[in-house]
Design an enzyme around this catalytic site. Sequence first.
Site, mmCIF file in Angstrom:
data_model
loop_
_atom_site.group_PDB
_atom_site.id
_atom_site.type_symbol
_atom_site.label_atom_id
_atom_site.label_comp_id
_atom_site.label_asym_id
_atom_site.label_seq_id
_atom_site.Cartn_x
_atom_site.Cartn_y
_atom_site.Cartn_z
ATOM 1 N N CYS A 30 0.910 -1.289 0.026
ATOM 2 C CA CYS A 30 -0.140 -0.048 -0.004
ATOM 3 C C CYS A 30 0.851 1.375 0.123
ATOM 4 C CB CYS A 30 -0.873 0.053 1.056
ATOM 5 S SG CYS A 30 -1.797 -1.614 1.415
ATOM 6 N N HIS A 40 -3.966 7.983 5.787
ATOM 7 C CA HIS A 40 -3.996 6.501 5.267
ATOM 8 C C HIS A 40 -5.588 5.961 5.587
ATOM 9 C CE1 HIS A 40 -2.805 2.866 3.473
ATOM 10 N NE2 HIS A 40 -2.864 2.233 4.551
ATOM 11 N N HIS A 83 -9.749 1.674 -0.862
ATOM 12 C CA HIS A 83 -8.325 1.507 -0.779
ATOM 13 C C HIS A 83 -7.786 0.928 -2.038
ATOM 14 C CE1 HIS A 83 -4.531 0.959 1.024
ATOM 15 N NE2 HIS A 83 -4.764 0.158 1.731
#
Lengths: 86, 384, 219
Positions: free
Chosen positions: B146, B279, B314
Site C-alpha cells: 500500500c 491513510h 483503498h
Amino acid sequence: MEELIKELKIKLIESLNLEEMTPEDIDVNAPLFGDEGLGLDSIDVLELIVLLEKDYGIRLANPAEGKAVFASIAVMADYVAKHRTK
Amino acid sequence: MERRIVITGSGVVSALGLGKAANEKAFAQGLRAIAPVRYLKTSLLDFPVGEVPASDDELMRLCGVSERIPRGSLLSVLALREALSEAGFADGAGMPLISGTTVGGMDLSEASFPEFSSLHDCGASTDAAADVVGGFGYRTTLSTACSSAANALAFGARLIRSGLVKRVVAGGAESLSDYHLHGFASLMILDREPCRPFDLGRAGLNLGEAAAFLVLESEEAALERGVKPLALLEGWGNACDAYHQTASSENGEGAYLSMLKALESAGLKSSDIDYVNAHGTGTPNNDASESAALRRVFGEVLPPVSSTKALSGHTTSASGSLEAVFCMIALKEGLIPAQQGLSTPDPACILPVTESLHRPLRHILCNSFGFGGNDTSLIIGRYE
Amino acid sequence: MKTVAIEKGTSLTELYRSLGGDYPKFFKMDIQCKLGYLLVEKLLQDAPDRFVPRKDVAVLVFSRSGSLADDKAFAATLDTFPSPAHFVYTLPNTVCGEIAIRNRFMGETRSYVLDSFDPEILGELVLEAFLDEESSSVIAIWADAPSEEEWEARAWLFTAQDLMPAHHCCHHGEGGCHHGEGHHEGGCCHGEGHGEGSCCHGEGHGEGQHEGCCHHKGE
C-alpha cells in the site's frame, strides 16, 4: 472428548507450523495466546477460524469471536463438540 | 539549498471517474464511489469495492489498443497520457517511468490460467503501459504493497535531487483481482458496507482500483521549459514499523517516524501542516494506530484530518499517488474534504473533519502505510 | 563489508537451530522470508547491541521470483478455503518486514524484483541508500526462491566505512565522487576511479578484495 483433544492438538501443530512442539508439550488448559501460552498471534486466529470451518463446518463471524473460542485447547474442544456440523 | 521538486502534470483514473475533471467534481462533492462489484470476475460478491466505472473492453477502446493488456496497464495508460499532456509532453519524452504496483497483470493471468496466476510479474504490466504510451526511458516498478506509489514518488524525487535526471514520471496503478479480494477477505479486514474511517463502528476497508501518475521535475528544469509548476513535492519520509506482517503497532511507531522524516525533509514544523490526508483505511487497527501516531507528531492541536478512502476505496499500490492527486486538488480548490462515512466518531481515534472547510492551503501531509510495516508520508505544497 | 550465503540444499531448519533458534515465528515464514531471516542472522551473528531498536540500518531485498512460491501455495487454496497464513506472505517485501521485526530495524526498507541478479543495479541502489544520512549501514540481500527447494541466497553488509568520506557531495565530477572520476576507497564506485574494497563498476585500479557485486577492469 479425549480423541477430539488429541486431534485438535495435532491439527494445531500442523496448521500453525509449530514445528518444535509435540502434542505432549501442549497443556490442555494453557492459554494459546500471549507470552505464557503458545504465543499465537492474530494471523493464527484467522487460520484457526479457517480450520474450524474446513474440518468441523463451524463458521465464526469475526476474529474477535475467535479469541474467546481459542482461549485454550480445552475451551476449543468444548466449543467444537457443541457446534460441529461435520 | 536543495533543489525543489515541482509537479507539472498529473493524471488519474479511479472509482470517482476517468480523468481529473471527474475526480475533481466527485472530490468536491464528497461523492462515495463504493458499490457492489460490477466488472471483476469473482465469486466473492459480499464486499463493496471502489471499481473504476469502465469494463476492460471500454478501457481498451479508450486507450486505442487492440491487443489485450492488463487492466492495471490500461488504467495506467489513461493516467499517464493525462499527466504527460498537462505537462506539455506528447509522450514519455525519454523520461524515466517509476510505477508502484502489486497486482500487476494478475487479472489476466487468473482469468486465463488460474494455476499460473502467480506468474504475471509487476514489471511486465508497467512495461505494457509504457510501450503503449511510448517514449519512456528507464522504467522500474516498486512493489511495497500500500505504500508503493508513495515510494515511487519519493524515489522519483530523489533521482531528480541527485542530479541524475531533470524530470521523471512516477506514480502507481492497481486493478482489482479475484486473488487479492479473496486474500483480504481471508484476513477478515473487509467491510461488508462502505467503510467508515475513524468511526466507532468501523469494520474494515473496501478494496479499490486506480492509476495516478505525476510528472516531477526540478524547479529549474520546469522553469527552463517555460512551464508553471502546479504544486511542490516538498518532502517524503519512509520508515518501518517492525511490528507485524499486516497489522500496525499500537503506538504507530513506523507511521510516527515516516511523518517526522517527511517534515524534516521538507524543512517544516508540524504546525506548518494545514491538512492531513490520512491513510485511514477504516480498519479497527489502522485508524487506531494512525491516530496514536498523529497525536505523537502533532501533540494536542491537530490539523484537520480526513481519509478519502471513503470515496475511492483503498486502492492499495496506487493509493499514494491517487491521494497525492487528491491533495493537489485540495490545494487548488482550497478545500479540505469532510470525512465521509462518519456517524459516531471513535473517541479513541482522532476526530476527523466533519464539515468540508474552505480555506487557502499551503502544506498537506499524505500518509500511505503498507503491509510489512512499510510506512511512507509525503508532503505536497502550494507552489509559490 | 561482510558477505554470507546459503547454499541450495542446506537444511534451513538445521541452520536456524545452529544460529540460536530462539524465534519460533521462523516456521511460519515462507521460503523467501526464511532465507532473508537466516542470511541476516548469519551477517549479524556477532554484532553488538542486536535487537536494540534502530533506524540507521537500511535493508534492500532483491529477487527475481519475489514471493512466487508462496503465491502458488495461496492460489492452491483459493477454490476452497483461502489461507490467511499464506496470503500475508504473497508480497516480495514481507522479507523486509520480517527482518525488521526480528532485528528491530525502523529505518529504510526496500524490495525489488529484477529480471536476474544484477550487480550493477544492486550497487547503485546500495549507494543511493547511503544518501540518506540516517543510514550508516546497508544490508543488501539477493534471495531468489521460485520454489521451496530451489534458491539462490546471498547477502552483504555495507557500512559507511566502506564508502569514501565525501560520498555525499556529488555524482559527477572530481574529488570525493563515486560517479565519474576520482579516488575511491572502499565501497561502491562507478565509472573510473582508484578503488580499494568492494563493488566497483567500470574501470578502476583496485587494491584489496573485491567481493560480491563487482564488475571492473582493474589492476
